[in-house]
Write an enzyme that holds these catalytic residues in place. Structure first.
Site, short mmCIF file in Angstrom:
data_model
loop_
_atom_site.label_atom_id
_atom_site.label_comp_id
_atom_site.label_asym_id
_atom_site.label_seq_id
_atom_site.Cartn_x
_atom_site.Cartn_y
_atom_site.Cartn_z
N GLY A 153 0.65 -1.08 0.44
CA GLY A 153 0.30 0.29 0.24
C GLY A 153 1.00 1.70 -0.12
O GLY A 153 1.48 1.37 0.42
N GLY A 206 -0.10 4.39 0.07
CA GLY A 206 -0.21 5.62 0.18
C GLY A 206 -0.23 6.73 1.70
O GLY A 206 1.50 6.75 1.56
N CYS A 217 -14.35 8.40 9.60
CA CYS A 217 -13.79 8.92 9.24
C CYS A 217 -14.26 10.45 9.32
O CYS A 217 -15.21 10.39 7.86
CB CYS A 217 -12.88 8.82 8.26
SG CYS A 217 -11.71 10.09 7.34
N GLY A 256 -3.56 11.75 9.65
CA GLY A 256 -1.81 11.86 9.07
C GLY A 256 -0.86 11.97 9.71
O GLY A 256 -0.19 11.04 9.76
N CYS A 264 -5.21 18.26 12.95
CA CYS A 264 -5.72 18.06 11.74
C CYS A 264 -6.20 19.10 11.34
O CYS A 264 -6.40 19.87 11.69
CB CYS A 264 -7.16 17.10 11.75
SG CYS A 264 -7.54 16.54 10.26
N LYS A 315 -4.18 24.94 5.15
CA LYS A 315 -4.18 22.89 4.13
C LYS A 315 -3.92 23.34 2.54
O LYS A 315 -3.43 22.33 2.21
CB LYS A 315 -5.70 23.50 4.34
CG LYS A 315 -6.22 21.67 3.52
CD LYS A 315 -7.27 21.07 4.37
CE LYS A 315 -7.17 19.30 3.55
NZ LYS A 315 -7.92 18.71 4.76
P1 FAD Z 1 -3.69 5.77 1.93
O1 FAD Z 1 -3.64 6.47 1.95
O2 FAD Z 1 -6.05 4.86 1.40
O3 FAD Z 1 -3.65 3.95 1.19
C1 FAD Z 1 -3.77 2.61 1.06
C2 FAD Z 1 -3.34 2.29 0.23
O4 FAD Z 1 -3.11 0.62 -0.47
C3 FAD Z 1 -3.33 2.85 -1.66
O5 FAD Z 1 -2.83 3.82 -2.42
C4 FAD Z 1 -4.32 1.34 -2.04
O6 FAD Z 1 -4.58 1.75 -3.24
C5 FAD Z 1 -3.52 0.54 -1.25
N1 FAD Z 1 -4.01 -1.15 -1.22
C6 FAD Z 1 -5.13 -1.48 -0.71
N2 FAD Z 1 -5.12 -2.32 -0.90
C7 FAD Z 1 -4.06 -2.90 -1.56
C8 FAD Z 1 -3.82 -4.77 -2.14
N3 FAD Z 1 -4.48 -5.71 -1.72
N4 FAD Z 1 -2.44 -4.29 -2.98
C9 FAD Z 1 -1.70 -3.72 -2.99
N5 FAD Z 1 -2.24 -1.91 -2.67
C10 FAD Z 1 -3.23 -2.14 -2.03
N6 FAD Z 1 -6.08 13.02 7.98
C11 FAD Z 1 -5.74 14.53 7.78
O7 FAD Z 1 -5.13 13.84 8.59
N7 FAD Z 1 -5.62 15.52 7.51
C12 FAD Z 1 -7.50 15.38 6.43
O8 FAD Z 1 -6.88 17.10 6.04
C13 FAD Z 1 -7.58 14.04 5.86
N8 FAD Z 1 -8.16 14.04 5.21
C14 FAD Z 1 -9.17 12.94 4.48
C15 FAD Z 1 -10.27 12.76 3.25
C16 FAD Z 1 -11.01 11.68 3.62
C17 FAD Z 1 -11.36 11.86 2.11
C18 FAD Z 1 -9.86 10.69 3.63
C19 FAD Z 1 -10.91 9.57 3.44
C20 FAD Z 1 -9.65 10.51 4.85
C21 FAD Z 1 -8.73 11.62 5.32
N9 FAD Z 1 -7.82 11.60 6.53
C22 FAD Z 1 -7.37 12.88 6.64
C23 FAD Z 1 -7.35 10.42 7.21
C24 FAD Z 1 -6.22 9.54 6.50
O9 FAD Z 1 -4.96 10.71 6.51
C25 FAD Z 1 -6.08 8.88 5.58
O10 FAD Z 1 -7.43 8.54 4.96
C26 FAD Z 1 -4.94 8.76 4.66
O11 FAD Z 1 -4.72 8.81 3.95
C27 FAD Z 1 -5.22 6.95 5.73
O12 FAD Z 1 -4.16 6.46 4.72
P2 FAD Z 1 -3.33 5.23 5.13
O13 FAD Z 1 -2.30 4.67 4.46
O14 FAD Z 1 -3.80 4.01 6.32
O15 FAD Z 1 -4.31 4.73 3.29
O1 DCQ Z 2 -0.48 13.97 7.45
C1 DCQ Z 2 -1.04 14.76 7.27
C2 DCQ Z 2 -2.02 15.41 6.74
O2 DCQ Z 2 -2.37 14.80 5.07
C3 DCQ Z 2 -2.43 13.25 5.32
C4 DCQ Z 2 -2.43 16.45 6.99
O3 DCQ Z 2 -3.74 16.37 5.91
C5 DCQ Z 2 -4.00 17.95 5.40
C6 DCQ Z 2 -2.83 17.19 7.48
O4 DCQ Z 2 -3.94 18.02 8.49
C7 DCQ Z 2 -0.96 15.65 8.45
C8 DCQ Z 2 0.62 15.52 9.41
C9 DCQ Z 2 -2.27 16.90 8.86
C10 DCQ Z 2 -1.38 17.74 9.94
C11 DCQ Z 2 -0.86 19.23 9.55
C12 DCQ Z 2 -0.28 19.50 10.81
C13 DCQ Z 2 0.61 21.24 10.28
C14 DCQ Z 2 1.68 20.46 10.48
C15 DCQ Z 2 2.35 22.07 10.31
C16 DCQ Z 2 4.05 21.34 9.71
C17 DCQ Z 2 4.55 22.51 8.48
C18 DCQ Z 2 3.84 21.83 7.25
C19 DCQ Z 2 4.41 23.56 6.25
#
Ligand code: FAD
Ligand code: DCQ
Length: 425
Positions: A8, A10, A160, A321, A354, A389
């Protein structure tokens, strides 16, 4: 020489690959397996849903960037894991074996749990992937041509919620910019017990601030909402009371709807005996390691963490994140220790930070630790969050291409907020 495989690529997997290379040096082999050739910055998908971003703005091809660091990349879906034999079967029939496996497969979007939901043959949209967000934008444009009611929110069992609020506020801001807001009735429908719960039992005064933000924008809401079925243009909602008993049934007509689904673990991982909880999330110990298969580590949305509290309609705790990156850093440190003949001792800090966008303003929060009462419990609204953001998107996309881990200034900013990446959650 050990072979470390990351499943994965991501938000968790990409930093895992780069940090592993940086920490372990060039003496070990690293392979990343991902379903797609491209990385997507998931937090920007809500913007794709209203056309504020295009696919190319928030995605890039993974291969050249990983290969430049000597990391092998396979763009295939893993179909089965065989931890007894340390091997992974891929959709193309090949198998990959590993010494250490880091599972970062994110969520399986469980649209099947609510009949008629989801973009694959259902009637609600999603902004969880760039494909889904593009499909949402297609129908959003139809809404602009022929305005009607909009329903946005989160299904029972969701964990989420941030992107649900974000999308409601972004759509509202976009409609206002187009001077179309009076033509669209908006309702926020959520499984959360109250506005601003966020799967976290609230953060600071998230309840007060988000309620007033919804009120100011004339967005109605239904909380403790169990969406039971979605028909073409109609959402059926059971509103529960605090004891989980039926309080009122709603039939909400809509022209356009985006509902975040509940999450599960992806099949290849969920099917492994003893690796996961019943929803297919990987069970990990304090060191992000599977108790049953000690050479498997896991981070991100795919791990099992308990809900912060029981809610009348089921909800889960979000994995954000920074928390994901913290889990990843601890895994890399732990594998490094294991390869040096020591037991793993590192843990991530499971804190939620966040930046949530609200179209023209935004809300930032820090919850540390995740379960209240907390040492840091901070929720603020302001235009600076919208700007931050956008800055964070550019910064993170660049970081995922360059492959550098946490720079000094990032560390400094977070330390000022009282946040450390390693520690005890
Ligand atoms: P992902 O980023 O989803 O990565 C998983 C990867 O694994 C994907 O590329 C997928 O294709 C791959 N994969 C899955 N199954 C398989 C398989 N069987 N074989 C091979 N590859 C596979 N968090 C924040 O901190 N700030 C935010 O603003 C924020 N916004 C979000 C907005 C949305 C719409 C969502 C859904 C979530 C958000 N999140 C946010 C929460 C979180 O940060 C994200 O969901 C993040 O992308 C999760 O990371 P991950 O690595 O767990 O999964
Ligand atoms: O990984 C992050 C992520 O993407 C998945 C976000 O979504 C937008 C986040 O909001 C993380 C880590 C965050 C949190 C960001 C907090 C601010 C960090 C300040 C560091 C300086 C950067 C310019």
């Amino acid at each position: 020489m050990a072979h470390i495989v990351i499943l994965g690529a991501g938000t968790g997997g990409m930093p895992a690959a780069y940090e592993t290379r940086e920490k372990l040096g060039n003496n070990h082999e690293i392979t990343v397996i991902n379903s797609n050739e491209y990385f997507q910055f998931v937090p920007s998908n809500p913007w794709v849903g209203v056309g504020w971003r295009k696919r190319d703005d928030i995605t890039f091809p993974i291969r050249p960037y990983l290969e430049r660091k000597g990391i092998k990349f396979i763009a295939q879906t893993a179909t089965a894991l065989d931890p007894e034999n340390n091997s992974i079967a891929l959709a193309n029939g090949e198998t990959v074996s590993y010494d250490y496996l880091i599972i970062t497969t994110g969520p399986k979007l469980a649209f099947e749990e609510v009949e008629g939901s989801g973009p694959h043959g259902g009637h609600t949209h999603s902004v969880c992937t760039v494909d889904h967000a593009e499909a949402a934008y297609g129908d959003y444009q139809k809404l602009l041509d022929e305005p009607g009611p909009v329903v946005v929110g989160a299904m029972p069992g969701a964990s989420c919620f941030g992107p649900g609020y974000e999308f409601a506020f972004i759509v509202e801001a976009d409609l206002r910019k187009r001077k179309m807001r009076p033509k669209v009735e908006m309702t926020y429908v959520t499984s959360e017990p109250y506005i601003g719960h966020l799967g976290l039992g609230g953060v600071g005064d998230s309840k007060g601030l988000l309620e007033s933000a919804l009120r100011e924008r004339n967005i109605k809401w239904i909380t403790n909402a169990k969406v039971t079925k979605v028909e073409d243009g109609m959402m059926l909602v059971d509103e529960m009371d605090e004891n989980g008993e039926l309080k009122k049934q709603h039939q909400l007509p809509f022209k356009f709807s985006m509902m975040l689904p509940s999450f599960k673990g992806v099949e290849a991982v969920a099917n492994v005996d003893g690796l996961c909880n019943p929803r297919g999330f990987v069970i990990v110990d304090d060191h992000q390691r599977s108790p049953k298969y000690p050479n498997i580590y896991s981070a991100g949305v795919c791990i099992a963490i308990p809900p912060v509290e029981k809610t009348p309609v089921p909800t889960g705790a979000p994995k954000t994140g920074y928390m994901i990156e913290s889990m990843v850093t601890s895994i890399v440190e732990n594998i490094h220790q294991e390869l040096s003949g020591q037991p793993p001792t590192h843990s991530g800090t499971w804190n939620a930070i966040c930046l949530a966008d609200m179209g023209d303003t935004g809300a930032a929060f820090v919850a540390l630790p995740q379960i209240p009462p907390r040492n840091v419990n901070w929720f603020k609204e302001g235009k600076w969050v919208h700007v931050a953001k956008i800055a964070f998107e550019k910064y993170f996309m660049r970081k995922m291409k360059k492959g550098t881990s946490e720079p000094i200034y990032e560390k400094y900013v977070l330390k000022a907020l009282g946040i450390e990446r390693l520690g005890k959650h």
